[in-house]
Design an enzyme around this catalytic site. Structure first.
Site, PDB file in Angstrom:
ATOM      1  N   CYS A   2       0.831  -1.192   0.000  1.00 48.05           N
ATOM      2  CA  CYS A   2       0.000   0.000   0.000  1.00 48.05           C
ATOM      3  C   CYS A   2       0.867   1.244   0.000  1.00 48.05           C
ATOM      4  CB  CYS A   2      -0.902   0.029   1.239  1.00 48.05           C
ATOM      5  SG  CYS A   2      -1.869  -1.470   1.490  1.00 48.05           S
ATOM      6  N   ASP A 104      -3.337  -9.657   6.949  1.00 50.45           N
ATOM      7  CA  ASP A 104      -2.191  -9.500   7.842  1.00 50.45           C
ATOM      8  C   ASP A 104      -2.253  -8.169   8.580  1.00 50.45           C
ATOM      9  OD1 ASP A 104      -1.709  -8.180   5.386  1.00 50.45           O
ATOM     10  OD2 ASP A 104       0.449  -8.231   5.691  1.00 50.45           O
ATOM     11  N   ILE A 304      15.833  -9.106 -17.803  1.00 52.20           N
ATOM     12  CA  ILE A 304      16.135  -7.978 -18.681  1.00 52.20           C
ATOM     13  C   ILE A 304      17.501  -8.207 -19.315  1.00 52.20           C
ATOM     14  CG2 ILE A 304      16.832  -5.555 -18.655  1.00 52.20           C
ATOM     15  CD1 ILE A 304      13.927  -5.676 -18.653  1.00 52.20           C
TER      16      ILE A 304
END
Length: 647
Positions: A2, A104, A304
């Site tokens: 978040c 959690d 990559i």
């Protein structure tokens, strides 16, 4: 995963005003949490918490934030993951706690309410930036995880405190300019030297980063007080005082397998698709192997490569993927891809940041996000298990410095630097079979000239040896040139390799590597998880005896031994150049048209830099007399940030 933000107006404020401010701040973090958002306010106290959610565990509304404990005594805005939440949940349930969700976050909130914040954090295996409001105490606490995987910024002034996961959240508040103050010349000088700004500094003199392993407590009087709840040095000293036996490396490899496999398994818990970043190096290969072992089926790997063959290691990643049986997704990066990304960098990183590998990391994150929401990485393996060249040479360089102290060392270092890089790389390097010999010679010369281990570590990472010389005089900032440029002291009494590792754990890892990965992954709404940074793995790494850290010219001795159980020795021991970018070639070629306007004297002067030393390096770079790509990228990234303005 978040993004969080919030405000405390001391003395109280209307709910609508508080919620509006918190919402505006968290809206700037939508990329960190595109799935949900919320605000919560305590108007009597003047506190508002905001959150943007990237749903990973329990995708239902039960994970909505900010979240209050069942008894209402704790309110939390949480950015991160608590990997051992199932075990903590079971223990709390035995103590009578009843849960409403599988989140959690709820486990963390109830653990804080039941055990207190210090105990809850001590028992949590996770990464986080966290805000905790306890109305009974009238106390707001900000907390950051042990090693700095997740960021947290704050600013305080008369009557007001702001905080957020990124600077852009703070900038969304109408009082930010009042709190931020002028640019911080000390931070700028450290940035020019290192390419990143070390915590607690930021580019703004009135804004600070919370340091890893620390809490910031703010009581009713509004005075912030930082204290440490976890110490990397204490863990290092404890581990070094209780080393594993050096005479049974197979038993040590078994022990590493147990602790690292447990960390990988915990970081594979998700209700969304997950994969792994695979470079072909020891760390990411070992994570991929343990994921495959745990999953019992192929995992998705992403890598990559570069069009420039001298920097391309995609073949190694593909070979590892074939051997492990992953579903491999490669991407080749070109200078055009980099150029397309450059305008977005000031907004993504918020303040000057110039590790050129940020470009492929951003592209890799975008690639992975097309198929997964979580990607495990090998980050931290070099710091925990001594994988950098500076770790390998630390003991020998320390002894050499002892034999050539003071003026003799400085004279020897100057002599080594007397030959230009073209001679070392073009003539001598091929004769002795070494790539990038000039860079190694520069590091040796730096070691001989350094006064202390802290100086040595700082100098080995330096992009500009004398950054204060680049700053305009008089400075357009409220600071004295050169102030605060000394590197932090490294714990005395430890072996040289341990001091070098600890310096990386306290600086380069959180302020360089993890900033790069966090901003790049979050810009793509992708959660990156690092199994090597689990507390148990870090503690285990410090218990390794010297012979299981470095042997000859090879580091990460024990992880290599474990990886040979999964891959042929030829793949494990293949030479690696690291995640390096051909930024020097790009600046002479496709990026030159972008770079030259930023290096115009009026533009440099407007950014507070002296044009002469910068342009002298630019000319030498264009002539091919020396490679200064990374140093120039540091200046260019800063100037581009000043021109972009606040984001």
């Amino acid at each position: 995963m978040c993004g969080i933000a919030g405000v405390w107006r001391f003395g109280g404020a209307p709910a609508a005003a508080l919620e509006g401010e918190a919402a505006a701040m968290t809206d700037r973090l939508r990329h960190r949490g595109p799935d949900d958002g919320g605000v919560w306010a305590d108007p009597a106290a003047g506190v508002a918490l905001g959150n943007r959610r990237l749903a990973i565990v329990d995708l239902s509304p039960g994970g909505h934030q900010p979240m209050l404990s069942a008894d209402g005594r704790v309110a939390v805005a949480f950015n991160g993951e608590i990997y051992n939440h199932p075990a903590l949940r079971r223990e709390l349930e035995r103590e009578g706690v009843r849960f409403r969700s599988r989140s959690d976050t709820e486990v963390l909130v109830e653990a804080i309410a039941r055990w207190g914040l210090d105990t809850a954090l001590d028992r949590a295996d996770g990464m986080f930036g966290l805000a905790v409001w306890q109305p009974e105490r009238g106390c707001l606490t900000l907390a950051r995880d042990r090693l700095g995987e997740k960021p947290l910024y704050w600013a305080a002034g008369p009557g007001l405190l702001l905080f957020g996961s990124e600077l852009k959240a703070l900038r969304a508040h109408p009082d930010f300019a009042r709190l931020a103050g002028p640019l911080d010349a000390t931070a700028l000088a450290r940035y020019l030297r290192l390419s990143w700004i070390p915590a607690p500094l930021t580019i703004h003199s009135g804004v600070r980063q919370l340091r890893p392993g620390c809490l910031l407590e703010v009581g009713p009087d509004g005075t912030p007080a930082e204290r440490r709840y976890w110490s990397a040095e204490a863990v290092a000293r404890q581990g070094l005082a209780d080393p594993l036996p050096a005479d049974d490396p197979d038993a040590a490899a078994d022990a590493l397998h147990r602790v690292l496999a447990e960390s990988v398994a915990a970081r594979m818990e998700a209700d969304v698709p997950l994969g792994v970043f695979l470079s072909g190096g020891v760390d990411s290969s070992l994570v991929a192997a343990l994921m495959r072992e745990r999953a019992g089926r192929p995992v998705i790997s992403f890598s990559i490569g570069f069009a420039e063959r001298s920097h391309d290691e995609s073949a190694a990643a593909a070979a590892v993927a074939r051997h492990l049986g992953t579903e491999h997704v490669p991407l080749t990066v070109t200078a055009r891809d980099a150029l397309d990304l450059v305008p977005a960098l000031p907004s993504i990183y918020d303040e000057p940041f110039a590790d050129s590998s940020q470009l492929p990391t951003l592209l890799l994150s975008r690639l992975a996000r097309r198929q997964v929401t979580v990607a495990l990485t090998g980050d931290g393996g070099d710091e925990v298990f001594a994988g950098y060249e500076r770790h390998i040479w630390a003991e020998r360089l320390d002894r050499l410095r002892g034999r050539l102290p003071g003026p003799a060392g400085r004279l020897a270092g100057t002599a080594l630097l007397g030959l230009p890089p073209t001679v070392w790389d073009g003539l001598i390097g091929p004769l002795v079979g070494r790539r990038r010999l000039a860079d190694r010679v520069r590091k040796l010369a730096t070691a001989l000239q350094a006064g202390t281990m802290a100086d040595l570590h700082d100098s080995l990472l330096a992009r500009w040896p004398d950054p204060a010389a680049l700053l305009a005089d008089p400075l357009p900032f409220a600071a004295v040139p050169g102030a605060g440029l000394e590197p932090p002291a490294i714990a005395p009494g430890l072996p040289a390799v341990a001091r070098m590792q600890l310096a990386d754990a306290l600086g380069y890892l959180p302020d360089g590597v993890l900033v790069k990965v966090d901003r790049a992954s979050m810009a793509a709404s992708l959660e990156a998880r690092a199994p090597f940074l689990a507390p148990a793995v870090v503690a285990f790494g410090w218990r390794l005896p010297p012979a299981l850290r470095v042997a000859g010219a090879q580091g990460k001795v024990l992880p290599r031994r474990l990886l040979r159980r999964y891959l042929p020795a030829a793949l494990v021991d293949a030479p690696k150049s690291g995640f390096t970018v051909p930024i020097g070639d790009w600046l002479r070629g496709p990026l030159r048209d972008w770079a030259e306007p930023l290096l115009a004297p009026p533009v440099l002067e407007a950014a507070g830099l002296r044009p002469e030393p910068v342009l002298a390096v630019w000319r030498r770079h264009l002539d091919g007399a020396a490679g200064h790509g990374e140093a120039l990228w540091t200046v260019l990234s800063y100037v581009a940030w000043t021109k972009a303005g606040p984001t």
